[in-house]
Write a protein that holds these residues in place. Structure first.
Motif, PDB file in Angstrom:
ATOM      1  N   LEU A   1       0.822  -1.208   0.000  1.00  0.00           N
ATOM      2  CA  LEU A   1       0.000   0.000   0.000  1.00  0.00           C
ATOM      3  C   LEU A   1       0.858   1.261   0.000  1.00  0.00           C
ATOM      4  N   ARG A   2       1.991   1.237   0.685  1.00  0.00           N
ATOM      5  CA  ARG A   2       2.873   2.407   0.693  1.00  0.00           C
ATOM      6  C   ARG A   2       3.450   2.662  -0.699  1.00  0.00           C
ATOM      7  N   ILE A   3       3.784   1.606  -1.406  1.00  0.00           N
ATOM      8  CA  ILE A   3       4.292   1.787  -2.764  1.00  0.00           C
ATOM      9  C   ILE A   3       3.212   2.360  -3.664  1.00  0.00           C
ATOM     10  N   LEU A   4       1.979   1.861  -3.535  1.00  0.00           N
ATOM     11  CA  LEU A   4       0.887   2.357  -4.378  1.00  0.00           C
ATOM     12  C   LEU A   4       0.519   3.797  -4.018  1.00  0.00           C
ATOM     13  N   ALA A   5       0.447   4.105  -2.728  1.00  0.00           N
ATOM     14  CA  ALA A   5      -0.041   5.416  -2.304  1.00  0.00           C
ATOM     15  C   ALA A   5       1.002   6.512  -2.438  1.00  0.00           C
ATOM     16  N   TYR A   6       2.271   6.192  -2.197  1.00  0.00           N
ATOM     17  CA  TYR A   6       3.318   7.211  -2.183  1.00  0.00           C
ATOM     18  C   TYR A   6       4.276   7.103  -3.358  1.00  0.00           C
TER      19      TYR A   6
END
Length: 316
Positions: A33-38
C-alpha cells in the motif's frame, strides 16, 4: 487482509527452517500500500516494513494479483439498473435528459474493423452497441424542447459518427446558443480526465515514473488502484446526504460518493448475455436506427435550445 490471506498463502505468516516466524501479513500488505499510495521504491520501504528489498516487489505484485482476483467482479462491474437511474438523474440535473455519460468514460473494448457501410462486423465487434441492440440499454422517455424522445445517449466528440446514440459538440459554434451548448457539453465530457486526476492524487505510483518494465505488471497495478479507489468510494458514501449538482467545478464541498452495489452483503449478480438467431431481424432494424443521422441532428438542436432555456432561466 483475511480475504488476501485465504486467497494467497504467500501472505500467511510461516516458520522458516530454523522455526523462526517470518513476516506477518500486515508487513507485506502495508509495504504494498505504501508503494501504491506514495510511489515509493523498494529501497524506501524495506527499512520501514523490515523486509528484504527483493521481497517488497514480490509482495506488491502478489497483492495486486489478489486484489484483481477477489474484487474485480464487484468493483469493476457493468452498471446496474440502480446506477443507470442515478446517471440519468444526474444527466438531467446538468441539462442533458437521457444522457448516461461520456463515451470516452465507458469501459468498452474497441476493435479494429474495416469501414464498410453495409458490414455488420462493426456492430458485432463493439460491445457498446451490442448492449444497445440487445435491449440491455436503459429504456427511458424524456422531453427536450417540446419533443419526446426514447432511449438514452452518450456525449461524444468530433471523431465519432453522427449516430442517434451520440450527442456531439458543435465544432465551430457561431451563435451564443451554440457556444453555450458546446461549453456545457464539453464540460460534462471532462469526467474522464477528472477521474484520472483523482486516481493520480490518491495513488502516486500512477503519477511518478513507472518502475515496473513489464506491461502485465503495469496493467495489474493500474487495475488495483482503480479497484481500491472504488472501495474507498463505497466506504465514504453518505446515504443521508441530499444529492445535488454543484455548478462550481472548483468547489467539491457537495461532491457525493456513491455505493458500488446495493445495500446488501451479496455481490451483484448479472444475467448472462444470450444470443438468439430469432432476433437477427430486430437487431438489423435497431442497427439501422442507431445509424440514423436525422435523430442525431434533431436531438442536438433540441438540446441546444433546452440548454439555452436553462441558461436564460438562471439569468432571470
Amino acid at each position: 487482509m483475511s480475504d488476501i490471506c485465504n486467497h494467497d498463502p504467500y501472505f500467511v505468516q510461516k516458520e522458516d527452517a530454523f522455526h523462526v516466524l517470518c513476516l506477518i501479513p500486515e508487513q507485506k500488505i502495508t509495504a504494498s500500500l505504501r508503494i501504491l499510495a506514495y510511489g515509493a521504491s523498494a529501497d524506501q520501504v524495506d527499512e520501514i516494513a523490515r523486509m528484504g528489498k527483493t521481497t517488497v516487489p514480490e509482495s506488491l505484485m502478489r497483492f495486486c494479483s489478489a486484489i484483481e482476483a477477489l474484487y474485480t467482479n464487484e468493483y469493476l462491474r457493468t452498471p446496474t439498473p440502480r446506477d443507470m437511474r442515478r446517471l440519468l438523474r444526474k444527466g438531467e440535473m446538468r441539462g442533458f435528459p437521457g444522457m448516461i455519460g461520456s463515451i470516452d468514460c465507458m469501459h468498452w473494448t474497441w476493435k479494429n474493423c474495416p469501414r464498410a457501410q453495409n458490414d455488420l462486423n462493426i456492430l458485432a465487434q463493439s460491445p457498446v452497441f451490442d448492449e444497445l441492440l440487445q435491449g440491455n440499454s436503459p429504456r427511458c422517455t424524456y422531453w427536450v424542447n417540446g419533443t419526446q424522445y426514447e432511449g438514452s445517449y452518450y456525449l461524444a466528440d468530433g471523431i465519432y459518427p453522427r449516430w442517434s446514440t451520440f450527442v456531439k459538440t458543435v465544432p465551430h459554434p457561431q451563435t451564443e446558443k451554440e457556444k453555450h451548448f458546446a461549453k456545457c457539453q464539453e464540460g460534462c465530457r471532462k469526467d474522464v480526465e477528472r477521474c484520472f486526476g483523482i486516481l493520480q492524487a490518491r495513488w502516486a505510483i500512477i503519477r511518478v515514473t513507472a518502475r515496473m518494465f513489464d506491461v502485465e505488471a503495469l496493467r495489474s497495478i493500474m487495475m488495483t488502484c482503480i479497484i481500491l479507489h472504488n472501495m474507498i468510494v463505497e466506504d465514504e458514501y453518505d446515504y443521508d446526504a441530499v444529492d445535488g449538482y454543484e455548478p462550481d467545478l472548483m468547489n467539491n464541498s457537495r461532491t457525493r460518493i456513491y455505493c458500488a452495489h446495493d445495500r446488501t452483503k451479496d455481490p451483484v449478480q448479472h444475467e448472462p448475455l444470450e444470443r438468439d438467431g430469432r432476433y437477427n431481424e430486430l437487431i438489423v432494424q435497431q442497427y439501422t436506427n442507431v445509424q440514423e443521422p436525422y435523430w442525431h441532428v434533431t436531438r442536438q438542436n433540441d438540446l441546444i435550445e433546452h440548454q439555452w432555456g436553462l441558461h436564460e432561466g438562471e439569468d432571470n
